[in-house]
Scaffold this motif. Structure first.
Motif, PDB file in Angstrom:
ATOM      1  N   VAL A 106       0.887  -1.158   0.000  1.00  0.00           N
ATOM      2  CA  VAL A 106       0.000   0.000   0.000  1.00  0.00           C
ATOM      3  C   VAL A 106       0.928   1.212   0.000  1.00  0.00           C
ATOM      4  N   GLY A 107       1.718   1.311  -1.067  1.00  0.00           N
ATOM      5  CA  GLY A 107       2.852   2.223  -1.072  1.00  0.00           C
ATOM      6  C   GLY A 107       2.560   3.628  -1.527  1.00  0.00           C
ATOM      7  N   SER A 108       1.371   3.892  -2.060  1.00  0.00           N
ATOM      8  CA  SER A 108       1.053   5.255  -2.474  1.00  0.00           C
ATOM      9  C   SER A 108      -0.118   5.758  -1.646  1.00  0.00           C
ATOM     10  N   SER A 109      -0.247   7.069  -1.591  1.00  0.00           N
ATOM     11  CA  SER A 109      -1.335   7.636  -0.798  1.00  0.00           C
ATOM     12  C   SER A 109      -2.695   7.268  -1.392  1.00  0.00           C
ATOM     13  N   ALA A 110      -2.768   7.138  -2.729  1.00  0.00           N
ATOM     14  CA  ALA A 110      -4.035   6.757  -3.368  1.00  0.00           C
ATOM     15  C   ALA A 110      -4.445   5.350  -2.942  1.00  0.00           C
ATOM     16  N   GLU A 111      -3.475   4.419  -2.947  1.00  0.00           N
ATOM     17  CA  GLU A 111      -3.764   3.044  -2.522  1.00  0.00           C
ATOM     18  C   GLU A 111      -4.125   3.003  -1.048  1.00  0.00           C
ATOM     19  N   PHE A 112      -3.437   3.831  -0.270  1.00  0.00           N
ATOM     20  CA  PHE A 112      -3.712   3.898   1.161  1.00  0.00           C
ATOM     21  C   PHE A 112      -5.162   4.300   1.417  1.00  0.00           C
ATOM     22  N   MET A 113      -5.622   5.343   0.717  1.00  0.00           N
ATOM     23  CA  MET A 113      -6.979   5.826   0.928  1.00  0.00           C
ATOM     24  C   MET A 113      -8.004   4.806   0.446  1.00  0.00           C
ATOM     25  N   GLU A 114      -7.656   4.095  -0.621  1.00  0.00           N
ATOM     26  CA  GLU A 114      -8.542   3.050  -1.110  1.00  0.00           C
ATOM     27  C   GLU A 114      -8.670   1.941  -0.068  1.00  0.00           C
ATOM     28  N   ALA A 115      -7.527   1.568   0.539  1.00  0.00           N
ATOM     29  CA  ALA A 115      -7.545   0.551   1.589  1.00  0.00           C
ATOM     30  C   ALA A 115      -8.318   1.053   2.807  1.00  0.00           C
ATOM     31  N   TRP A 116      -8.143   2.327   3.121  1.00  0.00           N
ATOM     32  CA  TRP A 116      -8.853   2.892   4.261  1.00  0.00           C
ATOM     33  C   TRP A 116     -10.357   2.749   4.065  1.00  0.00           C
ATOM     34  N   ARG A 117     -10.830   3.073   2.867  1.00  0.00           N
ATOM     35  CA  ARG A 117     -12.270   2.981   2.592  1.00  0.00           C
ATOM     36  C   ARG A 117     -12.747   1.538   2.749  1.00  0.00           C
ATOM     37  N   LYS A 118     -11.913   0.589   2.307  1.00  0.00           N
ATOM     38  CA  LYS A 118     -12.291  -0.824   2.376  1.00  0.00           C
ATOM     39  C   LYS A 118     -12.397  -1.317   3.811  1.00  0.00           C
ATOM     40  N   TYR A 119     -11.446  -0.906   4.660  1.00  0.00           N
ATOM     41  CA  TYR A 119     -11.386  -1.474   6.005  1.00  0.00           C
ATOM     42  C   TYR A 119     -12.095  -0.645   7.060  1.00  0.00           C
ATOM     43  N   ASP A 120     -12.309   0.622   6.802  1.00  0.00           N
ATOM     44  CA  ASP A 120     -13.138   1.408   7.712  1.00  0.00           C
ATOM     45  C   ASP A 120     -14.585   1.143   7.312  1.00  0.00           C
ATOM     46  N   THR A 121     -15.043  -0.067   7.613  1.00  0.00           N
ATOM     47  CA  THR A 121     -16.311  -0.558   7.073  1.00  0.00           C
ATOM     48  C   THR A 121     -17.524   0.223   7.565  1.00  0.00           C
ATOM     49  N   ASP A 122     -17.456   0.773   8.772  1.00  0.00           N
ATOM     50  CA  ASP A 122     -18.608   1.502   9.298  1.00  0.00           C
ATOM     51  C   ASP A 122     -18.519   2.999   9.028  1.00  0.00           C
ATOM     52  N   GLU A 217     -14.681  16.306  -8.143  1.00  0.00           N
ATOM     53  CA  GLU A 217     -13.231  16.481  -8.275  1.00  0.00           C
ATOM     54  C   GLU A 217     -12.837  17.938  -8.491  1.00  0.00           C
ATOM     55  N   ASN A 218     -13.551  18.645  -9.351  1.00  0.00           N
ATOM     56  CA  ASN A 218     -13.200  20.033  -9.648  1.00  0.00           C
ATOM     57  C   ASN A 218     -13.379  20.926  -8.424  1.00  0.00           C
ATOM     58  N   GLU A 219     -14.455  20.700  -7.693  1.00  0.00           N
ATOM     59  CA  GLU A 219     -14.690  21.476  -6.475  1.00  0.00           C
ATOM     60  C   GLU A 219     -13.629  21.159  -5.419  1.00  0.00           C
ATOM     61  N   GLU A 234       2.826  25.733   0.012  1.00  0.00           N
ATOM     62  CA  GLU A 234       2.985  25.624  -1.429  1.00  0.00           C
ATOM     63  C   GLU A 234       2.650  24.214  -1.894  1.00  0.00           C
ATOM     64  N   ILE A 235       1.742  24.129  -2.860  1.00  0.00           N
ATOM     65  CA  ILE A 235       1.388  22.848  -3.462  1.00  0.00           C
ATOM     66  C   ILE A 235       1.447  23.004  -4.973  1.00  0.00           C
ATOM     67  N   GLY A 236       2.302  22.206  -5.614  1.00  0.00           N
ATOM     68  CA  GLY A 236       2.422  22.252  -7.065  1.00  0.00           C
ATOM     69  C   GLY A 236       1.248  21.567  -7.740  1.00  0.00           C
ATOM     70  N   ILE A 237       1.143  21.762  -9.059  1.00  0.00           N
ATOM     71  CA  ILE A 237       0.043  21.186  -9.827  1.00  0.00           C
ATOM     72  C   ILE A 237       0.025  19.666  -9.706  1.00  0.00           C
ATOM     73  N   GLN A 238       1.207  19.042  -9.812  1.00  0.00           N
ATOM     74  CA  GLN A 238       1.264  17.586  -9.741  1.00  0.00           C
ATOM     75  C   GLN A 238       0.878  17.084  -8.354  1.00  0.00           C
ATOM     76  N   THR A 241      -2.842  17.368  -7.945  1.00  0.00           N
ATOM     77  CA  THR A 241      -3.509  16.274  -8.670  1.00  0.00           C
ATOM     78  C   THR A 241      -3.449  14.986  -7.867  1.00  0.00           C
ATOM     79  N   ASN A 242      -2.273  14.690  -7.318  1.00  0.00           N
ATOM     80  CA  ASN A 242      -2.107  13.467  -6.521  1.00  0.00           C
ATOM     81  C   ASN A 242      -2.971  13.497  -5.263  1.00  0.00           C
ATOM     82  N   TYR A 243      -3.000  14.646  -4.584  1.00  0.00           N
ATOM     83  CA  TYR A 243      -3.806  14.773  -3.374  1.00  0.00           C
ATOM     84  C   TYR A 243      -5.284  14.555  -3.707  1.00  0.00           C
ATOM     85  N   ARG A 244      -5.733  15.191  -4.810  1.00  0.00           N
ATOM     86  CA  ARG A 244      -7.136  15.054  -5.206  1.00  0.00           C
ATOM     87  C   ARG A 244      -7.485  13.593  -5.477  1.00  0.00           C
TER      88      ARG A 244
END
Length: 271
Positions: A106-122, A217-219, A234-238, A241-244
């Motif tokens: 679960v090496g990226s923040s995107a995968e982490f959040m996906e796992a969080w959604r799966k296991y935070d079942t309630d 996503e846009n909002e 400071e947050i760059g465009i990339q 995008t990754n945070y979103r």
């Protein structure tokens, strides 16, 4: 010498268990702030050098400052002059290092959040002990690492000891995110921007223009950009995008409801 702090156990060992790793971490992170830094870091490096020398592992002939500088260049991945738990996990020879195992799968923040959604079942904003156990079991199976029930129980309890700071038997998102590699942990960026419930409600109402109870996503892009500028971060465009993308992994079919965003941006997860 009187008053000298006793060297912690285990630094000299060829392999460490999860519990031994935790004992070392707690010994050096004396103030419990999540980092080994300053005098703590000097003590750790000095005692690590001593343990390596005692084990017959000689470092190159250089003065203390040079050796420490070389050490930090190698292991301080985000170059902040401190050692985080994830960085320490790469330094110490740990056979049962579930932290490295976690980061591998679960090496990226995107995968982490996906796992969080799966296991935070309630959808409580927490992973509780029984959810954490399922999470680790799935992780170990993905890594093709054999384990038995007592080991799984030890891993579960050790992570709870590491991250359950208030002792309530559950972990919130910001605690669990410390398992991520520091360069992937976008949640660290929000630590200084946490909102109270009144501030969050005002911001969510502003960006949920049509009042339908979710933002897209846009909002979210606009919200994150404005929030970072307001806090002079400071947050760059990339990065943006990754945070979103990471946060949208908590969403329901592209709709990010109040409760999901509250988990990320508020001081306390929703009740």
């Amino acid at each position: 010498m009187a008053g000298k702090q006793q060297q912690p156990p285990y630094l000299h060992l060829a392999e460490l268990t999860a519990s031994q790793f935790l004992d070392i971490w707690k010994h050096y992170d004396a103030d419990g702030n999540g980092y080994i830094e300053g005098k703590e870091l000097e003590n750790f490096f000095q005692e690590l050098e001593s343990a390596r020398k005692g084990a017959g592992v000689e470092s190159r002939n250089a003065n203390f400052a040079e050796k420490m500088r070389s050490f930090m260049q190698k292991y301080d991945k985000n170059a902040d002059g401190k050692i985080e738990m994830a960085e320490l996990a790469q330094i110490l020879p740990t056979e049962e290092n579930f932290l490295l195992c976690f980061r591998q799968h679960v090496g990226s923040s995107a995968e982490f959040m996906e796992a969080w959604r799966k296991y935070d079942t309630d959808r409580s904003g927490y992973i509780e002990a029984n959810e954490l156990k399922g999470f680790l079991s799935d992780l170990l199976e993905k890594a093709n690492r054999p384990y038995d029930e007592p080991q799984l129980q030890e891993y579960t309890q050790t992570i709870l000891r590491m991250f359950d700071f208030n002792g309530d038997g559950k972990l919130c998102l910001s605690e669990m995110s410390r398992l991520l590699p520091v360069q992937e942990n976008f949640l660290l960026k929000f630590q200084g921007m946490k909102l109270d419930s009144e501030e969050f409600n005002a911001i969510f109402a502003f960006y949920d223009k049509d009042g339908n109870g979710f933002i897209d996503e846009n909002e979210l892009d606009a919200l994150l950009k404005d929030l970072s500028e307001k806090n002079k971060k400071e947050i760059g465009i990339q990065q943006l995008t990754n945070y979103r993308k990471s946060i949208m992994n908590l969403s329901d079919g592209g709709k990010l409801y109040r409760k999901e965003l509250e988990i990320v941006l508020c001081n306390e997860p929703p009740l």
